[in-house]
Motif scaffolding. Structure first.
Motif, PDB file in Angstrom:
ATOM      1  N   GLY A  25      76.081  84.166  43.559  1.00 17.30           N
ATOM      2  CA  GLY A  25      75.568  84.740  42.322  1.00 17.30           C
ATOM      3  C   GLY A  25      75.974  86.195  42.152  1.00 17.30           C
ATOM      4  O   GLY A  25      76.042  86.707  41.032  1.00 17.30           O
ATOM      5  N   ASN A  26      76.302  86.869  43.254  1.00 17.42           N
ATOM      6  CA  ASN A  26      76.704  88.274  43.213  1.00 17.42           C
ATOM      7  C   ASN A  26      78.204  88.445  43.027  1.00 17.42           C
ATOM      8  O   ASN A  26      78.657  89.546  42.786  1.00 17.42           O
ATOM      9  CB  ASN A  26      76.278  88.978  44.503  1.00 17.42           C
ATOM     10  CG  ASN A  26      74.778  88.971  44.679  1.00 17.42           C
ATOM     11  OD1 ASN A  26      74.036  88.971  43.709  1.00 17.42           O
ATOM     12  ND2 ASN A  26      74.325  88.954  45.918  1.00 17.42           N
ATOM     13  N   GLU A  27      78.962  87.368  43.150  1.00 18.12           N
ATOM     14  CA  GLU A  27      80.411  87.438  43.003  1.00 18.12           C
ATOM     15  C   GLU A  27      80.795  87.475  41.534  1.00 18.12           C
ATOM     16  O   GLU A  27      80.158  86.847  40.695  1.00 18.12           O
ATOM     17  CB  GLU A  27      81.074  86.227  43.668  1.00 18.12           C
ATOM     18  CG  GLU A  27      80.975  86.231  45.174  1.00 18.12           C
ATOM     19  CD  GLU A  27      81.766  87.356  45.812  1.00 18.12           C
ATOM     20  OE1 GLU A  27      82.873  87.678  45.339  1.00 18.12           O
ATOM     21  OE2 GLU A  27      81.266  87.923  46.792  1.00 18.12           O
ATOM     22  N   GLY A  36      85.979  78.152  43.137  1.00 20.72           N
ATOM     23  CA  GLY A  36      86.185  76.877  43.823  1.00 20.72           C
ATOM     24  C   GLY A  36      84.906  76.354  44.448  1.00 20.72           C
ATOM     25  O   GLY A  36      84.582  75.167  44.332  1.00 20.72           O
ATOM     26  N   ILE A  37      84.180  77.228  45.085  1.00 14.80           N
ATOM     27  CA  ILE A  37      82.917  76.827  45.712  1.00 14.80           C
ATOM     28  C   ILE A  37      81.907  76.434  44.645  1.00 14.80           C
ATOM     29  O   ILE A  37      81.216  75.429  44.773  1.00 14.80           O
ATOM     30  CB  ILE A  37      82.374  77.963  46.609  1.00 14.80           C
ATOM     31  CG1 ILE A  37      83.313  78.201  47.791  1.00 14.80           C
ATOM     32  CG2 ILE A  37      80.973  77.634  47.095  1.00 14.80           C
ATOM     33  CD1 ILE A  37      83.035  79.467  48.560  1.00 14.80           C
ATOM     34  N   ARG A  38      81.840  77.241  43.588  1.00 16.30           N
ATOM     35  CA  ARG A  38      80.916  76.903  42.490  1.00 16.30           C
ATOM     36  C   ARG A  38      81.219  75.516  41.932  1.00 16.30           C
ATOM     37  O   ARG A  38      80.313  74.725  41.669  1.00 16.30           O
ATOM     38  CB  ARG A  38      81.014  77.932  41.376  1.00 16.30           C
ATOM     39  CG  ARG A  38      80.270  79.203  41.629  1.00 16.30           C
ATOM     40  CD  ARG A  38      80.269  80.072  40.360  1.00 16.30           C
ATOM     41  NE  ARG A  38      79.811  81.402  40.663  1.00 16.30           N
ATOM     42  CZ  ARG A  38      80.602  82.465  40.813  1.00 16.30           C
ATOM     43  NH1 ARG A  38      81.898  82.358  40.665  1.00 16.30           N
ATOM     44  NH2 ARG A  38      80.092  83.635  41.091  1.00 16.30           N
ATOM     45  N   ALA A  44      79.002  68.305  43.237  1.00 15.40           N
ATOM     46  CA  ALA A  44      78.119  67.613  44.179  1.00 15.40           C
ATOM     47  C   ALA A  44      76.719  67.474  43.587  1.00 15.40           C
ATOM     48  O   ALA A  44      76.081  66.421  43.714  1.00 15.40           O
ATOM     49  CB  ALA A  44      78.074  68.357  45.514  1.00 15.40           C
ATOM     50  N   GLY A  45      76.246  68.515  42.915  1.00 16.38           N
ATOM     51  CA  GLY A  45      74.935  68.457  42.280  1.00 16.38           C
ATOM     52  C   GLY A  45      74.874  67.398  41.186  1.00 16.38           C
ATOM     53  O   GLY A  45      73.891  66.668  41.060  1.00 16.38           O
ATOM     54  N   GLN A  54      77.039  59.622  48.199  1.00 14.99           N
ATOM     55  CA  GLN A  54      78.367  59.437  48.794  1.00 14.99           C
ATOM     56  C   GLN A  54      79.402  60.286  48.046  1.00 14.99           C
ATOM     57  O   GLN A  54      80.224  60.954  48.657  1.00 14.99           O
ATOM     58  CB  GLN A  54      78.767  57.955  48.761  1.00 14.99           C
ATOM     59  CG  GLN A  54      80.119  57.671  49.373  1.00 14.99           C
ATOM     60  CD  GLN A  54      80.119  57.792  50.890  1.00 14.99           C
ATOM     61  OE1 GLN A  54      79.090  57.600  51.530  1.00 14.99           O
ATOM     62  NE2 GLN A  54      81.262  58.098  51.455  1.00 14.99           N
ATOM     63  N   ALA A  55      79.355  60.240  46.715  1.00 14.18           N
ATOM     64  CA  ALA A  55      80.290  61.042  45.915  1.00 14.18           C
ATOM     65  C   ALA A  55      80.032  62.529  46.118  1.00 14.18           C
ATOM     66  O   ALA A  55      80.979  63.325  46.170  1.00 14.18           O
ATOM     67  CB  ALA A  55      80.178  60.681  44.440  1.00 14.18           C
ATOM     68  N   ALA A  56      78.764  62.916  46.241  1.00 12.00           N
ATOM     69  CA  ALA A  56      78.425  64.326  46.476  1.00 12.00           C
ATOM     70  C   ALA A  56      79.012  64.793  47.800  1.00 12.00           C
ATOM     71  O   ALA A  56      79.642  65.853  47.872  1.00 12.00           O
ATOM     72  CB  ALA A  56      76.916  64.517  46.459  1.00 12.00           C
ATOM     73  N   ALA A  57      78.824  64.011  48.829  1.00  9.86           N
ATOM     74  CA  ALA A  57      79.358  64.367  50.146  1.00  9.86           C
ATOM     75  C   ALA A  57      80.881  64.407  50.120  1.00  9.86           C
ATOM     76  O   ALA A  57      81.489  65.315  50.680  1.00  9.86           O
ATOM     77  CB  ALA A  57      78.873  63.365  51.191  1.00  9.86           C
ATOM     78  N   GLN A  58      81.491  63.443  49.452  1.00  9.09           N
ATOM     79  CA  GLN A  58      82.951  63.397  49.387  1.00  9.09           C
ATOM     80  C   GLN A  58      83.507  64.640  48.703  1.00  9.09           C
ATOM     81  O   GLN A  58      84.457  65.249  49.181  1.00  9.09           O
ATOM     82  CB  GLN A  58      83.420  62.155  48.647  1.00  9.09           C
ATOM     83  CG  GLN A  58      84.931  62.043  48.595  1.00  9.09           C
ATOM     84  CD  GLN A  58      85.391  60.719  48.019  1.00  9.09           C
ATOM     85  OE1 GLN A  58      84.607  59.804  47.823  1.00  9.09           O
ATOM     86  NE2 GLN A  58      86.676  60.625  47.765  1.00  9.09           N
ATOM     87  N   ARG A  59      82.913  65.035  47.588  1.00 12.54           N
ATOM     88  CA  ARG A  59      83.397  66.215  46.857  1.00 12.54           C
ATOM     89  C   ARG A  59      83.262  67.461  47.708  1.00 12.54           C
ATOM     90  O   ARG A  59      84.165  68.300  47.781  1.00 12.54           O
ATOM     91  CB  ARG A  59      82.614  66.376  45.552  1.00 12.54           C
ATOM     92  CG  ARG A  59      82.942  67.630  44.780  1.00 12.54           C
ATOM     93  CD  ARG A  59      84.410  67.652  44.348  1.00 12.54           C
ATOM     94  NE  ARG A  59      84.680  68.771  43.472  1.00 12.54           N
ATOM     95  CZ  ARG A  59      85.317  69.880  43.867  1.00 12.54           C
ATOM     96  NH1 ARG A  59      85.766  70.004  45.090  1.00 12.54           N
ATOM     97  NH2 ARG A  59      85.525  70.859  43.001  1.00 12.54           N
TER      98      ARG A  59
END
Length: 71
Positions: A25-27, A36-38, A44-45, A54-59
């Motif tokens: 949030g500070n970036e 990329g992380i966001r 995943a959310g 499963q799709a969340a973990a895969q992403r």
């Protein structure tokens, strides 16, 4: 600390650094790493909201380890 205290009893050591997602949030928006992380966290959310863990973990794994890593 145990490895330092008893190096003769330590063959290997694995160290993991936790990711502090709250720091994102500070970036500044648009920074490549933060974006990329966001994206991975958002995807995943979304998958979790659709009840697809499963799709969340895969992403999430594909983001950190590279596409196709989660087989």
């Amino acid at each position: 600390m145990a490895a330092l205290a008893h190096p003769e009893r330590t063959r290997a050591l694995a160290v993991y650094e936790p990711t502090l997602f709250s720091v994102l949030g500070n970036e500044a928006a648009g920074r490549e790493a933060a974006s990329g992380i966001r994206g991975a966290v958002d995807d995943a959310g979304t998958a979790l909201a659709m009840r697809d863990p499963q799709a969340a973990a895969q992403r999430f794994i594909d983001y950190w380890m590279g596409p196709g890593s989660c087989v």
